[in-house]
Scaffold this motif. Structure first.
Motif, PDB file in Angstrom:
ATOM      1  N   GLU A  52      32.985  35.472  39.263  1.00  0.00           N
ATOM      2  CA  GLU A  52      31.768  36.051  39.609  1.00  0.00           C
ATOM      3  C   GLU A  52      30.902  35.700  39.893  1.00  0.00           C
ATOM      4  N   LEU A  53      30.657  34.118  38.483  1.00  0.00           N
ATOM      5  CA  LEU A  53      30.138  32.876  39.565  1.00  0.00           C
ATOM      6  C   LEU A  53      29.925  31.943  39.862  1.00  0.00           C
ATOM      7  N   THR A  54      31.540  32.130  40.595  1.00  0.00           N
ATOM      8  CA  THR A  54      31.352  31.266  42.158  1.00  0.00           C
ATOM      9  C   THR A  54      31.979  31.594  43.194  1.00  0.00           C
ATOM     10  N   CYS A  55      31.822  32.780  42.930  1.00  0.00           N
ATOM     11  CA  CYS A  55      32.254  33.175  44.756  1.00  0.00           C
ATOM     12  C   CYS A  55      31.951  34.337  45.267  1.00  0.00           C
ATOM     13  N   PRO A  56      32.165  34.760  46.249  1.00  0.00           N
ATOM     14  CA  PRO A  56      31.175  35.976  46.438  1.00  0.00           C
ATOM     15  C   PRO A  56      31.985  37.191  47.307  1.00  0.00           C
ATOM     16  N   ARG A  57      34.005  37.093  47.158  1.00  0.00           N
ATOM     17  CA  ARG A  57      34.670  37.566  47.465  1.00  0.00           C
ATOM     18  C   ARG A  57      35.921  37.500  46.593  1.00  0.00           C
ATOM     19  N   MET A  58      36.698  38.782  46.083  1.00  0.00           N
ATOM     20  CA  MET A  58      38.114  39.038  45.515  1.00  0.00           C
ATOM     21  C   MET A  58      38.625  40.049  46.189  1.00  0.00           C
ATOM     22  N   VAL A  59      40.110  39.365  46.278  1.00  0.00           N
ATOM     23  CA  VAL A  59      41.127  40.048  46.702  1.00  0.00           C
ATOM     24  C   VAL A  59      42.106  40.224  44.762  1.00  0.00           C
ATOM     25  N   VAL A  60      42.675  41.440  44.905  1.00  0.00           N
ATOM     26  CA  VAL A  60      43.197  42.221  43.780  1.00  0.00           C
ATOM     27  C   VAL A  60      43.801  42.421  43.999  1.00  0.00           C
ATOM     28  N   VAL A  61      45.635  41.624  43.123  1.00  0.00           N
ATOM     29  CA  VAL A  61      46.481  41.070  43.366  1.00  0.00           C
ATOM     30  C   VAL A  61      47.929  41.444  42.232  1.00  0.00           C
ATOM     31  N   LEU A  62      47.907  43.318  42.541  1.00  0.00           N
ATOM     32  CA  LEU A  62      49.244  43.287  41.696  1.00  0.00           C
ATOM     33  C   LEU A  62      50.568  42.651  41.433  1.00  0.00           C
ATOM     34  N   LYS A  90      47.838  54.700  38.832  1.00  0.00           N
ATOM     35  CA  LYS A  90      47.090  54.247  37.666  1.00  0.00           C
ATOM     36  C   LYS A  90      46.472  52.828  37.062  1.00  0.00           C
ATOM     37  N   MET A  91      46.590  51.650  37.861  1.00  0.00           N
ATOM     38  CA  MET A  91      46.355  50.663  37.462  1.00  0.00           C
ATOM     39  C   MET A  91      45.569  50.473  38.538  1.00  0.00           C
ATOM     40  N   THR A  92      45.762  50.901  39.266  1.00  0.00           N
ATOM     41  CA  THR A  92      44.141  50.458  40.288  1.00  0.00           C
ATOM     42  C   THR A  92      43.037  51.215  40.772  1.00  0.00           C
ATOM     43  N   LYS A  93      43.704  52.421  39.762  1.00  0.00           N
ATOM     44  CA  LYS A  93      42.231  53.234  39.587  1.00  0.00           C
ATOM     45  C   LYS A  93      41.714  52.924  38.347  1.00  0.00           C
ATOM     46  N   ARG A  94      42.664  52.181  36.905  1.00  0.00           N
ATOM     47  CA  ARG A  94      41.805  51.297  36.064  1.00  0.00           C
ATOM     48  C   ARG A  94      41.244  50.545  36.127  1.00  0.00           C
ATOM     49  N   LEU A  95      41.625  49.576  37.518  1.00  0.00           N
ATOM     50  CA  LEU A  95      40.984  47.996  37.976  1.00  0.00           C
ATOM     51  C   LEU A  95      39.656  48.716  37.965  1.00  0.00           C
ATOM     52  N   HIS A  96      39.528  49.238  39.402  1.00  0.00           N
ATOM     53  CA  HIS A  96      38.623  49.849  39.709  1.00  0.00           C
ATOM     54  C   HIS A  96      37.083  50.165  39.075  1.00  0.00           C
ATOM     55  N   LYS A  97      37.775  50.900  37.539  1.00  0.00           N
ATOM     56  CA  LYS A  97      36.504  51.139  36.678  1.00  0.00           C
ATOM     57  C   LYS A  97      36.530  50.150  36.453  1.00  0.00           C
ATOM     58  N   THR A  98      36.644  49.092  36.315  1.00  0.00           N
ATOM     59  CA  THR A  98      36.572  47.767  35.007  1.00  0.00           C
ATOM     60  C   THR A  98      35.802  47.708  36.080  1.00  0.00           C
ATOM     61  N   LEU A  99      36.033  46.736  37.542  1.00  0.00           N
ATOM     62  CA  LEU A  99      35.002  46.291  38.723  1.00  0.00           C
ATOM     63  C   LEU A  99      33.836  46.691  38.466  1.00  0.00           C
TER      64      LEU A  99
END
Length: 612
Positions: free
Chosen positions: A131-141, A158-167
């Motif tokens: 968040e401090l250093t980079c404009p874009r991100m991809v999450v890899v499960l 289920k893990m994808t929904k949990r990550l979207h809520k975290t983000l």
């Protein structure tokens, strides 16, 4: 952008950071993606192989056809191909300073999450660094092969929904999530089985690319992360070009060692190139240089960087950090690839400055203040015992504009306006707590080793103190005598003219001293309805209640009392330096203001508020 020495092919280099919790499969993913490895890729360090974890930054790359959305810029094609440079960062908590250094040279972050374990402590820290250093991100499960086949898809969803809520509360709330198995069967399994989901990941990375800012102009600045020798060739410094450009035969400086060297050759992932520019990953060969002298640091245009012994930065607290940020506390300060201990002192707008209308750069109430908040030596600032947060019950909102003075334990070398991250890296790594405390931007550096005597006295930073005194008596219709507010050796001439306003409408000023014991006279100038000051039409020893708020005019309220020797509450302002050599009040011409109000008791004490 690189251009090979034997062709005119132009390649856009795009740096992708691979971050995540230890043992989430980051290095296996980098190996599955890459076609070319650097000398430090895939845990080639013997200690990394022995411990089975990544201990330092690793670099590898792969090249693809240029995506259509990057093809035509300004009506012409600037590049022929796209090269992804993967920056494999350590995941262990004790190596967070290396992670921060790697995150500052990337254009996009891949956050690798073990699909079985989910978000772990260092996963959250890596997310925050991104968040401090980079404009874009991809999450890899990763490691989806460990899930039972009949429950695999539902577990991924289920893990994808949990990550979207975290983000949701981060800048990456809409980022894509993809599932892969970089090394089916685990790190010890044979390489017979192909990775799962890697081609889809490459296509996703291509869609997420953008044209990063690449400017060959300006001074050279290269972040060096590895240094080694090649027999018969010289010493190779590998790193990422942060700004400017370089070419063969250029003279470069290693500011930490104060030495200059001539570039003999340049390579990008084992391919000779004639030069490199901002954003490129390169190896630079020089001669007659001991690689043991430079493990990590910067290379620059001669004379463009300087060593700083202290610095002024803009500062903003990281919301996940639970502790307070106290003045005079020590923090680990990361600037570029360097991390050094520093003592921190916080300051903000003075009470008078805080009452001024907001500037054009002040953000809306819902937005945090910019890290590019201007700083000037001409302005007065208010000393703070700790960082002030805006989340208060009375008026919740963003944190106010604040700055900090950093005093380093050893000099650091960095460019102006670089990102600054303050951490508490000595916190227990097993504790479930954020160690990143604040972020900021370098605004001014002090190059003089004796900055405490030469530079700090120019910082106009003050703080408040309290004292108390008493009313001695009323001497005539226009004069009140006070005591116990000043010491007998105090130069009262510095406080002559302190304005006060009485509750009956009269105004008065401190007229001067009275005797040799520190007593002083208040001269009442206005008149009440009786033609004389109303305060003096009462019994001579009327107690007066006085309190003080900087920046406002004094007002005195009459208190009924039978006390024979009433006390007076008042305060004066005395401005003395907070940093640098301590002196008496700066100038007798400085404005002295305070506000007096009623105190609901008979013997009211005098509170004096003074700026130090």
């Amino acid at each position: 952008m690189s251009e090979s020495a034997d062709s005119r092919t132009k390649t856009l280099n795009f740096n992708v950071g691979v971050l995540g919790h230890v043992d989430s499969g980051k290095t296996s993913l980098a190996r599955a993606l890459s076609s070319t490895a650097s000398t430090a890729a895939f845990d080639k360090n013997p200690q990394s192989r022995e411990r089975g974890i990544t201990l330092d930054l690793g670099f590898s790359s792969f090249t693809v056809d240029l995506p259509d959305h990057l093809g035509d810029i300004g009506g012409q094609q600037q590049y022929d191909s796209l090269q992804f440079t993967l920056v494999d960062c350590p995941g262990h908590a004790s190596l967070i300073r290396t992670i921060i250094g790697g995150a500052q040279i990337i254009d996009l972050m891949m956050l690798v999450v073990d699909v079985v374990k989910g978000v772990q402590t260092q996963t959250a820290e890596c997310l925050l660094i991104g968040e401090l250093t980079c404009p874009r991100m991809v999450v890899v499960l990763n490691k989806v092969d460990l899930l039972p086949p009949n429950k695999r898809q539902s577990a991924i969803e289920k893990m994808t929904k949990r990550l979207h809520k975290t983000l949701e509360s981060t800048r990456f709330k809409e980022c894509p999530v993809i599932a892969v198995a970089a090394k089916p069967g685990g790190p010890e399994a044979p390489d017979t089985e192909e990775p799962h989901g890697v081609p889809e990941l490459i296509e996703l990375l291509k869609k997420q690319t953008y044209l990063p800012k690449r400017d060959p102009g300006g001074d050279l600045l290269m972040a060096v992360d590895h240094c080694f020798s090649i027999r018969g060739q010289g010493t190779v410094m590998t790193g990422t070009m942060l700004q400017g450009s370089l070419a063969i035969n250029d003279i470069v400086e290693i500011p930490a060692l104060q030495v200059t060297k001539k570039i003999k050759s340049v390579q990008m992932f084992r391919k000779p190139v004639s030069g490199a520019m901002q954003g490129d990953r390169v190896g630079v060969c020089v001669t007659q240089f001991d690689p043991k002298l430079l493990e990590r640091g910067v290379v620059c245009t001669p004379g463009s960087l300087h060593n700083f012994y202290a610095a002024v930065i803009s500062v903003r607290k990281i919301g996940y950090f639970k502790g307070s940020l106290a003045t005079r506390a020590k923090f680990h300060i990361t600037m570029g690839h360097e991390t050094v201990m520093a003592r921190v002192a916080f300051f903000g707008l003075s009470p008078v400055g805080a009452s001024e209308p907001p500037s054009d750069t002040t953000p809306p109430p819902s937005q945090p203040c910019s890290l590019d908040t201007p700083f000037t030596f001409e302005r007065e600032y208010f000393y703070q015992d700790e960082y002030v947060t805006g989340q208060r019950e009375a008026s919740p909102g963003p944190d106010p504009e604040q700055w900090a003075l950093l005093e380093f334990e050893r000099p650091v070398t960095c460019p102006s306006l670089c990102l600054v991250i303050g951490s508490k890296l000595d916190t227990d790594i097993h504790a479930n707590a954020c160690r990143l405390a604040f972020q900021g931007r370098l605004l001014h550096g002090f190059e003089d080793k004796g900055y405490a005597e030469t530079a700090l006295p120019h910082l106009r930073i003050y703080k408040m103190k309290h004292k108390e005194g008493q009313v001695e008596r009323v001497t005539d219709d226009y004069t009140v005598i006070g005591r116990n507010l000043f010491k007998k050796e105090t130069n009262l001439q510095l406080f002559v003219g302190l304005k006060v306003t009485l509750s009956t409408g009269e105004s008065g000023v401190i007229e001067g001293g009275f005797g040799q014991s520190g007593k002083f006279r208040i001269r009442v100038q206005g008149c009440g309805k009786s033609g004389r000051p109303d305060i003096l039409s009462h019994i001579p020893r009327i107690p007066l209640g006085v309190a003080c708020v900087p920046g406002e005019v004094c007002s005195v309220f009459i208190l009924p009392s039978v006390a024979p020797n009433p006390l007076l509450h008042t305060r004066r302002e005395e401005k003395t330096k907070t940093f640098g050599k301590r002196t008496s009040p700066i100038s007798s011409s400085l404005p002295h203001t305070c506000m007096l109000k009623s105190l609901r008791h008979t013997n009211a004490h005098i509170f004096m508020h003074e700026h130090n």
